[in-house]
Design a protein around this motif. Structure first.
Motif, PDB file in Angstrom:
ATOM      1  N   ALA A 292       5.324  -9.223   0.845  1.00 57.07           N
ATOM      2  CA  ALA A 292       3.908  -9.078   1.164  1.00 57.07           C
ATOM      3  C   ALA A 292       3.212  -8.118   0.208  1.00 57.07           C
ATOM      4  O   ALA A 292       2.084  -8.359  -0.231  1.00 57.07           O
ATOM      5  N   ALA A 293       3.896  -7.019  -0.131  1.00 59.33           N
ATOM      6  CA  ALA A 293       3.298  -6.032  -1.033  1.00 59.33           C
ATOM      7  C   ALA A 293       3.025  -6.613  -2.409  1.00 59.33           C
ATOM      8  O   ALA A 293       2.111  -6.162  -3.105  1.00 59.33           O
TER       9      ALA A 293
ATOM     10  N   VAL B 293      -0.280  -1.351 -10.740  1.00 64.01           N
ATOM     11  CA  VAL B 293      -0.806  -0.764  -9.508  1.00 64.01           C
ATOM     12  C   VAL B 293       0.104  -1.053  -8.321  1.00 64.01           C
ATOM     13  O   VAL B 293       0.379  -0.176  -7.497  1.00 64.01           O
ATOM     14  N   MET B 294       0.600  -2.287  -8.233  1.00 63.53           N
ATOM     15  CA  MET B 294       1.381  -2.684  -7.072  1.00 63.53           C
ATOM     16  C   MET B 294       2.689  -1.922  -6.944  1.00 63.53           C
ATOM     17  O   MET B 294       3.279  -1.863  -5.861  1.00 63.53           O
TER      18      MET B 294
ATOM     19  N   CYS C 240      -1.679  -2.159  -0.141  1.00 59.89           N
ATOM     20  CA  CYS C 240      -1.313  -1.379   1.041  1.00 59.89           C
ATOM     21  C   CYS C 240      -2.009  -0.023   0.986  1.00 59.89           C
ATOM     22  O   CYS C 240      -2.478   0.412  -0.066  1.00 59.89           O
ATOM     23  N   ALA C 241      -2.055   0.647   2.155  1.00 63.37           N
ATOM     24  CA  ALA C 241      -2.747   1.926   2.262  1.00 63.37           C
ATOM     25  C   ALA C 241      -2.105   2.994   1.390  1.00 63.37           C
ATOM     26  O   ALA C 241      -2.795   3.854   0.826  1.00 63.37           O
TER      27      ALA C 241
ATOM     28  N   GLY D 120      -8.374  -5.230  -3.941  1.00 68.84           N
ATOM     29  CA  GLY D 120      -7.099  -5.878  -3.652  1.00 68.84           C
ATOM     30  C   GLY D 120      -7.073  -6.368  -2.222  1.00 68.84           C
ATOM     31  O   GLY D 120      -7.996  -6.136  -1.440  1.00 68.84           O
ATOM     32  N   TYR D 121      -5.992  -7.050  -1.863  1.00 65.20           N
ATOM     33  CA  TYR D 121      -5.907  -7.675  -0.551  1.00 65.20           C
ATOM     34  C   TYR D 121      -5.939  -6.662   0.593  1.00 65.20           C
ATOM     35  O   TYR D 121      -6.347  -6.990   1.702  1.00 65.20           O
ATOM     36  N   HIS D 122      -5.484  -5.431   0.364  1.00 61.02           N
ATOM     37  CA  HIS D 122      -5.550  -4.424   1.419  1.00 61.02           C
ATOM     38  C   HIS D 122      -7.002  -4.123   1.792  1.00 61.02           C
ATOM     39  O   HIS D 122      -7.303  -3.798   2.951  1.00 61.02           O
TER      40      HIS D 122
END
Length: 400
Positions: free
Chosen positions: A101-102, A327-328, A361-362, A378-380
């Motif tokens: 997911a990340a 970044v990820m 993510c946070a 991003g998706y977060h």
């Protein structure tokens, strides 16, 4: 089993030939077409050419572990649903699910070894892949068209309003408030939204890049004027490198802004760093003219392309967008953290703002805030959406 008769395509990588053959048999018994390989290079080659609806990834392999396979899938932009296969237990499988997911991949489920044919069918059938299959079918049709056929169909799509735009909000790392929106083109074919990777290159090749730019630019500016024209947000629009050989681009874009009533200072033109500028002198002149018109300029995908320190210092950019591949991983690897910190320090020293892409993510946006990054998307924060969906989207609350 033929493609037309199958419920989907399943690509399997497992270094145990017996397990791989058994899994393929289960896949085909469930009504899917299956392929299996023990080799990572072969796996990625098949994935690129075959466009599977699902991939089954064994976590523990001798020459390449499953996490490295997931990394490769994410970097290639794979749309396949990921099934994790492992005998390591629920905690390891759960961690692999989080990694999936990340990395922005679609997680379909897990097969804990030993598994049965019924287990395989349940996982595959549980994945809502009808839309994915429809998209793959359209992509295959596009690839079969020759250039004159594509030109005719795509020009008509532009005229008929089938080419639309989605927007992805960008927020301040410090306040989490929305500061702007990136515009992303979409081609709606038979109710299926085709991503730009499937048609932008063909548009450039067939001389339709300018027509695509004009259509998306005009539509996005009209929306921006009506929806957020009285606020402080900006609009980021991607610009094809092929446009830099088009005479009068600066006047064309400035004219579109004047017609829509949008100050060019509120528009950021994004140039992908992975698209080299063929004529450095002409590019410098055009970029300078665009800045003189008031536009801001951004290097997209910064860190993975062609720019050098000299180019970054010499060309009149106002922003860099740090590529998602760095970044990820900043919450996972020390190396990624060092790269991102270095890029932020370099850009800020040159007076440039920084936007981080691929915030999933946070923990990542918290680190970016700590590092002094200006903006994030991003998706977060939010997935790309059509403008009408923004009304029901709630931005993250400012951090207290």
């Amino acid at each position: 089993m033929t493609d037309s008769a199958s419920a989907g395509r399943v690509l399997i990588i497992d270094d145990d030939p017996l397990v791989g053959r058994m899994l393929r048999a289960h896949v085909e018994a469930a009504g899917f077409e299956g392929r299996v390989t023990e080799d990572a290079d072969t796996f990625f080659e098949i994935e690129r050419e075959w466009h599977p609806s699902h991939v089954v990834v064994d976590l523990v392999m001798e020459h390449m572990d499953g996490l490295a396979v997931l990394e490769g899938l994410a970097k290639s932009g794979s749309q396949a649903a990921v099934v994790i296969s492992s005998g390591m237990g629920a905690r390891v499988i759960g961690a692999a699910q989080e990694v999936t997911a990340a990395r922005g991949l679609t997680y379909a489920g897990a097969l804990a070894k030993p598994f049965t044919a019924a287990d395989v069918e349940v996982v595959l059938r549980a994945t809502p892949n009808a839309r994915r299959q429809a998209t793959l079918g359209v992509d295959e049709s596009l690839s079969r068209w020759n250039d004159p056929e594509f030109t005719e169909v795509f020009r008509q799509a532009l005229d008929d309003g089938e080419v639309r735009f989605a927007v992805q909000p960008k927020v301040s790392c410090q306040t989490r408030e929305v500061v702007g929106y990136e515009v992303l083109s979409r081609w709606e074919v038979g109710g299926v939204s085709i991503p730009p990777s499937s048609f932008v290159t063909r548009a450039e090749k067939t001389g339709l890049a300018s027509a695509l730019t004009d259509r998306v630019f005009a539509d996005a500016l009209a929306w921006f004027t009506d929806a957020v024209g009285h606020g402080d947000e900006h609009l980021s629009i991607n610009l094809s490198a092929s446009e830099f050989s088009t005479p009068g681009l600066d006047q064309r874009l400035a004219g579109a802004c004047k017609k829509a009533g949008v100050d060019p200072h509120r528009v950021i033109l994004e140039l992908t760093e992975t698209s080299p500028l063929e004529d450095a002198r002409l590019s410098l002149e055009l970029l300078t003219r665009l800045r003189l018109q008031g536009f801001r300029l951004s290097i997209d995908d910064f860190g993975v392309g062609y720019s050098s320190m000299r180019q970054l210092a010499a060309l009149p950019f106002s922003e860099v967008k740090i590529d998602r591949s760095f970044v990820m991983e900043i919450a996972e690897t020390r190396e990624a953290e060092i790269f991102v910190r270095s890029m932020l320090d370099l850009a800020h020293a040159l007076g440039l703002e920084c936007t981080a892409e691929g915030v999933e993510c946070a923990a990542v946006i918290d680190l970016l805030t700590e590092f002094g990054c200006d903006h994030a998307q991003g998706y977060h924060i939010a997935r790309p959406m059509f403008p009408e969906a923004l009304a029901s989207w709630t931005a993250p609350a400012p951090r207290t």
